[in-house]
Scaffold this motif. Structure first.
Motif, mmCIF file in Angstrom:
data_model
loop_
_atom_site.group_PDB
_atom_site.id
_atom_site.type_symbol
_atom_site.label_atom_id
_atom_site.label_comp_id
_atom_site.label_asym_id
_atom_site.label_seq_id
_atom_site.Cartn_x
_atom_site.Cartn_y
_atom_site.Cartn_z
ATOM 1 N N ASP A 1 4.412 6.612 -5.564
ATOM 2 C CA ASP A 1 3.376 6.376 -4.559
ATOM 3 C C ASP A 1 3.718 7.177 -3.298
ATOM 4 O O ASP A 1 4.795 6.996 -2.725
ATOM 5 N N GLY B 1 1.934 -1.737 -3.809
ATOM 6 C CA GLY B 1 2.606 -0.676 -3.061
ATOM 7 C C GLY B 1 3.450 -1.275 -1.956
ATOM 8 O O GLY B 1 3.589 -2.501 -1.854
ATOM 9 N N PRO B 2 3.991 -0.426 -1.067
ATOM 10 C CA PRO B 2 4.892 -0.912 -0.019
ATOM 11 C C PRO B 2 4.211 -1.399 1.268
ATOM 12 O O PRO B 2 4.875 -1.915 2.153
ATOM 13 N N SER C 1 5.134 5.530 -0.205
ATOM 14 C CA SER C 1 6.531 5.093 -0.198
ATOM 15 C C SER C 1 7.393 6.021 0.639
ATOM 16 O O SER C 1 8.425 5.614 1.154
ATOM 17 N N SER D 1 -4.308 -3.366 0.824
ATOM 18 C CA SER D 1 -3.230 -2.381 0.769
ATOM 19 C C SER D 1 -3.799 -1.040 1.209
ATOM 20 O O SER D 1 -4.668 -0.489 0.540
ATOM 21 N N GLU E 1 7.940 -3.249 -2.664
ATOM 22 C CA GLU E 1 6.596 -3.152 -3.242
ATOM 23 C C GLU E 1 6.196 -4.419 -4.016
ATOM 24 O O GLU E 1 6.138 -4.430 -5.245
#
Length: 192
Positions: free
Chosen positions: A3, A77-78, A6, A152, A71
């Protein structure tokens, strides 16, 4: 494929959020972020046309950017954005069964108009009606709409902040381009 979000550090994302310019009648300040939601976070509070004491009769909101390099599965995701927006309504508007749907659609429209791609969106839109009795009878009837949402973020973080600001102003009755339009009074009495 990793991703690309990230690779962005929290400091870079926070600088992007802090660098957003807002319309002159939406006053934004950084506030302490809630603890325990993520290892790193940043929070903003915004008020539409606040008075000398910093209180707004028109609308208010909160924006929180969360970062967790682990994540979490629910985030996809983060990064995660959590937002809150609230505004008073005229009592007759508060009885409209579609008010909550409209509030949610304004969030989605704001994200799209600001080119702020997202995933994993969730939230609630709540409308409340109230009437004062006894010592509060003079307050009469009131209603408000409140939106709590999270998503997100994908892409530029500043666009997500701009979308949140647009949402808060829309709920307060101030669409884009209305910065210099006179407001004759608050829509209803905020209660909470």
């Amino acid at each position: 494929m990793p991703d690309p979000r990230s690779a962005v550090s929290f400091d870079v994302a926070a600088a992007s959020v802090r660098g957003v310019s807002f319309r002159s009648d939406f006053v934004v300040r950084e506030i302490p972020a809630p603890t325990g939601l993520a290892p790193e976070s940043l929070a903003l509070a915004g008020d539409v046309r606040p008075d000398a004491e910093g209180e707004s009769r028109y609308g208010t909101g909160r924006f929180i950017l969360l970062h967790d390099a682990g994540e979490p599965d629910a985030w996809g995701g983060p990064w995660r954005v959590v937002c809150f927006a609230q505004a008073p309504l005229e009592p007759e508007i508060g009885t409209d069964p579609l008010v909550a749907d409209v509030a949610w659609s304004w969030l989605i429209d704001a994200l799209e108009s600001r080119h702020a791609p997202y995933s994993e969106a969730s939230g609630t839109a709540t409308k409340t009606l109230s009437k004062g009795f006894g010592a509060l009878a003079a307050e009469g009837e009131g209603s408000q709409v409140e939106l709590r949402a999270s998503w997100s973020p994908e892409g530029a973080f500043d666009q997500h902040v701009a979308a949140w600001a647009e949402l808060v102003c829309m709920l307060a009755g101030l669409p884009p381009g209305s910065e210099h339009i006179q407001v004759f009074g608050a829509r209803g009495t905020p209660r909470g």
